[in-house]
Design a protein around this motif. Structure first.
Motif, PDB file in Angstrom:
ATOM      1  N   LEU A  25      18.396 -11.004 -16.332  1.00  0.00           N
ATOM      2  CA  LEU A  25      18.821 -11.183 -14.947  1.00  0.00           C
ATOM      3  C   LEU A  25      17.934 -10.400 -14.001  1.00  0.00           C
ATOM      4  O   LEU A  25      17.372  -9.371 -14.351  1.00  0.00           O
ATOM      5  CB  LEU A  25      20.265 -10.712 -14.787  1.00  0.00           C
ATOM      6  CG  LEU A  25      21.315 -11.518 -15.551  1.00  0.00           C
ATOM      7  CD1 LEU A  25      22.668 -10.874 -15.404  1.00  0.00           C
ATOM      8  CD2 LEU A  25      21.346 -12.944 -15.077  1.00  0.00           C
ATOM      9  N   ASN A  26      17.832 -10.888 -12.800  1.00  0.00           N
ATOM     10  CA  ASN A  26      17.146 -10.206 -11.711  1.00  0.00           C
ATOM     11  C   ASN A  26      15.682  -9.908 -11.974  1.00  0.00           C
ATOM     12  O   ASN A  26      15.166  -8.904 -11.501  1.00  0.00           O
ATOM     13  CB  ASN A  26      17.888  -8.916 -11.341  1.00  0.00           C
ATOM     14  CG  ASN A  26      19.291  -9.193 -10.870  1.00  0.00           C
ATOM     15  OD1 ASN A  26      19.540 -10.201 -10.222  1.00  0.00           O
ATOM     16  ND2 ASN A  26      20.215  -8.320 -11.208  1.00  0.00           N
ATOM     17  N   GLU A  27      15.015 -10.742 -12.733  1.00  0.00           N
ATOM     18  CA  GLU A  27      13.577 -10.594 -12.889  1.00  0.00           C
ATOM     19  C   GLU A  27      12.889 -11.246 -11.707  1.00  0.00           C
ATOM     20  O   GLU A  27      13.383 -12.222 -11.145  1.00  0.00           O
ATOM     21  CB  GLU A  27      13.100 -11.276 -14.169  1.00  0.00           C
ATOM     22  CG  GLU A  27      13.514 -10.549 -15.420  1.00  0.00           C
ATOM     23  CD  GLU A  27      12.925 -11.206 -16.660  1.00  0.00           C
ATOM     24  OE1 GLU A  27      12.700 -12.423 -16.636  1.00  0.00           O
ATOM     25  OE2 GLU A  27      12.691 -10.483 -17.623  1.00  0.00           O
ATOM     26  N   THR A  28      11.746 -10.712 -11.333  1.00  0.00           N
ATOM     27  CA  THR A  28      10.966 -11.308 -10.262  1.00  0.00           C
ATOM     28  C   THR A  28       9.945 -12.235 -10.900  1.00  0.00           C
ATOM     29  O   THR A  28       9.030 -11.787 -11.591  1.00  0.00           O
ATOM     30  CB  THR A  28      10.263 -10.215  -9.433  1.00  0.00           C
ATOM     31  OG1 THR A  28      11.245  -9.323  -8.920  1.00  0.00           O
ATOM     32  CG2 THR A  28       9.468 -10.826  -8.301  1.00  0.00           C
TER      33      THR A  28
END
Length: 139
Positions: free
Chosen positions: A2-5
């Protein structure tokens, strides 16, 4: 995760691709320079912005293909996960380093042509005495 760029970058390969062993996997690395270009209404011309530099890391099979295909000066498109790390240089200056763990790397065909060679798939090892199946033979 989750929340990877996740980013897609377009730019030019700024140096030679290095290929090294990292544990059990190979990794190819290169620097990618990306210079934004904007139209200035004031001057009526296109103006280059400041070049941004990224380190691109490609792992395993992608690493081998990148090392064989990508060269200094090539226009490329890279898609992958962005990571930023902060460290202090020898001169005591804090530096932010931007790295991309590449999922895809390819030549930018808006800037030229390229020739594709498919990497042969290797069949899983067969048990002794096991006949070759029609799907293994076709691969």
């Amino acid at each position: 995760m989750l929340n990877e760029t996740v980013v897609t970058l377009q730019g030019w390969v700024g140096g030679d691709v290095s290929l090294r062993q990292a544990g059990e996997a190979q990794v190819a690395s290169f620097r990618l320079g990306s210079t934004p270009r904007r139209f200035s209404r004031r001057s009526g011309e296109w103006v280059d912005g400041e070049t941004q530099w990224f380190t691109v890391n490609a792992w395993r099979g992608l690493a081998e293909n990148v090392a064989a295909s990508v060269h200094r000066g090539d226009p490329v498109v890279v898609h992958g996960r962005m990571n930023a790390s902060t460290w202090v240089s020898n001169t005591g200056v804090e530096v932010i380093s931007l790295e991309v763990d590449a999922t895809f790397v390819g030549h930018d065909l808006a800037r030229g042509t390229s020739v594709f060679t498919k990497t042969p798939r290797t069949a899983p090892p067969r048990a002794e005495g096991e006949p070759e199946s029609s799907t293994t033979a076709a691969a």
